[in-house]
Design a protein around this motif. Structure first.
Motif, mmCIF file in Angstrom:
data_model
loop_
_atom_site.group_PDB
_atom_site.id
_atom_site.type_symbol
_atom_site.label_atom_id
_atom_site.label_comp_id
_atom_site.label_asym_id
_atom_site.label_seq_id
_atom_site.Cartn_x
_atom_site.Cartn_y
_atom_site.Cartn_z
ATOM 1 N N THR A 1 -25.450 7.530 40.550
ATOM 2 C CA THR A 1 -24.595 6.528 41.196
ATOM 3 C C THR A 1 -24.779 6.533 42.701
ATOM 4 O OG1 THR A 1 -22.986 6.923 39.434
ATOM 5 C CG2 THR A 1 -22.232 5.640 41.302
ATOM 6 N N MET A 2 -24.877 5.336 43.264
ATOM 7 C CA MET A 2 -24.999 5.193 44.714
ATOM 8 C C MET A 2 -23.991 4.159 45.209
ATOM 9 S SD MET A 2 -29.119 5.443 45.331
ATOM 10 C CE MET A 2 -28.958 5.639 47.126
ATOM 11 N N TYR A 3 -23.610 4.294 46.481
ATOM 12 C CA TYR A 3 -22.525 3.478 47.051
ATOM 13 C C TYR A 3 -22.892 3.011 48.455
ATOM 14 C CZ TYR A 3 -20.035 6.572 43.762
ATOM 15 O OH TYR A 3 -19.642 7.303 42.665
ATOM 16 N N TRP A 4 -22.242 1.934 48.842
ATOM 17 C CA TRP A 4 -22.188 1.555 50.250
ATOM 18 C C TRP A 4 -20.724 1.524 50.687
ATOM 19 C CZ3 TRP A 4 -25.712 1.823 53.743
ATOM 20 C CH2 TRP A 4 -27.062 1.645 53.405
ATOM 21 N N TYR A 5 -20.463 2.155 51.843
ATOM 22 C CA TYR A 5 -19.149 2.153 52.469
ATOM 23 C C TYR A 5 -19.259 1.554 53.855
ATOM 24 C CZ TYR A 5 -17.067 5.391 49.079
ATOM 25 O OH TYR A 5 -16.566 5.971 47.948
#
Lengths: 111, 115
Positions: free
Chosen positions: A31-35
């Motif tokens: 899982t990868m995210y942008w914040y």
């Protein structure tokens, strides 16, 4: 070895331009995210991808488009940049349900 | 319901003091509560985390206290040092079986430890 890396570290651009930020993780996470972190340091999730599939898409203008070419990469493309887009953008990755590992951030300044 | 409240917004303590940062949440679907530490110019990094089946967790000088019935948790830093000066974020996350399987961050506490 950098676990989560982002490029560029700094991005200064004019209003109306289109820009991309790249993120790579070598941790093998699914899982990868942008914040986005605003000037008051508030951290808000923008997107989340699990195994190249979009699973979270918060209320973000559609000028922001994430792209995950493979499990280890999650890029963020921003069209028609606005002054209010100025912020620090963090990429993160995690194993399922576990803690997140953040990249060093990309400091975006829109003039 | 998805908010995590955090206080104080900023905190100044002397070296050796015990700063305490408090957080509260509403959503009982949250089942994982991490604390992150962020130094200027860096990304947040996990400091310590707790699940609601325990009331306290200690790692080195950092302790989380958790009160499930009150839906509150706090971070204590023992024998604080100038190197602890940073912004601290509490957070909460639900499991993937819920619609809250994302980390919700508190607004952060800026801690300064003065020599």
């Amino acid at each position: 070895d950098t676990a989560v890396s982002q490029t560029p570290k700094y991005l200064v651009t004019q209003m109306g331009n289109d820009k991309s930020i790249k993120c790579e993780q070598n941790l093998g996470h699914d899982t990868m995210y942008w914040y986005k972190q605003d000037s008051k340091k508030f951290l808000k999730i923008m997107f989340s991808y699990n195994n190249k599939e979009l699973i979270i898409n918060e209320t973000v203008p559609n000028r922001f488009s994430p792209k995950s070419p493979d499990k280890a990469h999650l890029n963020l493309h921003i069209n028609s940049l606005e002054l209010g887009d100025s912020a620090v953008y963090f990429c993160a990755s995690s194993p399922l349900e576990e803690t997140q590992y953040f990249g060093p951030g990309t400091r975006l300044l829109v003039l | 319901q998805q908010q995590v409240k955090q206080s104080p917004q900023s905190l100044i303590v002397q070296k050796g003091g015990i700063p305490i940062i408090n957080c509260a949440y509403e959503n009982t679907a949250f089942d994982y509560f991490p604390w992150y530490q962020q130094f200027p110019g860096k990304g947040p990094a996990l400091l310590i985390a707790i699940r609601p089946d325990v009331s306290e967790k200690k790692e080195g000088r950092f302790t989380i206290s958790f009160n499930k019935s009150a839906k509150q948790f706090s971070l204590h830093i023992m024998d604080s040092q100038p190197g602890d000066s940073a912004t601290y974020f509490c957070a909460a996350r639900g499991s993937v079986q819920t619609s809250y399987d994302k980390v919700i961050f508190g607004p952060g506490t800026s801690l300064s430890v003065i020599p």
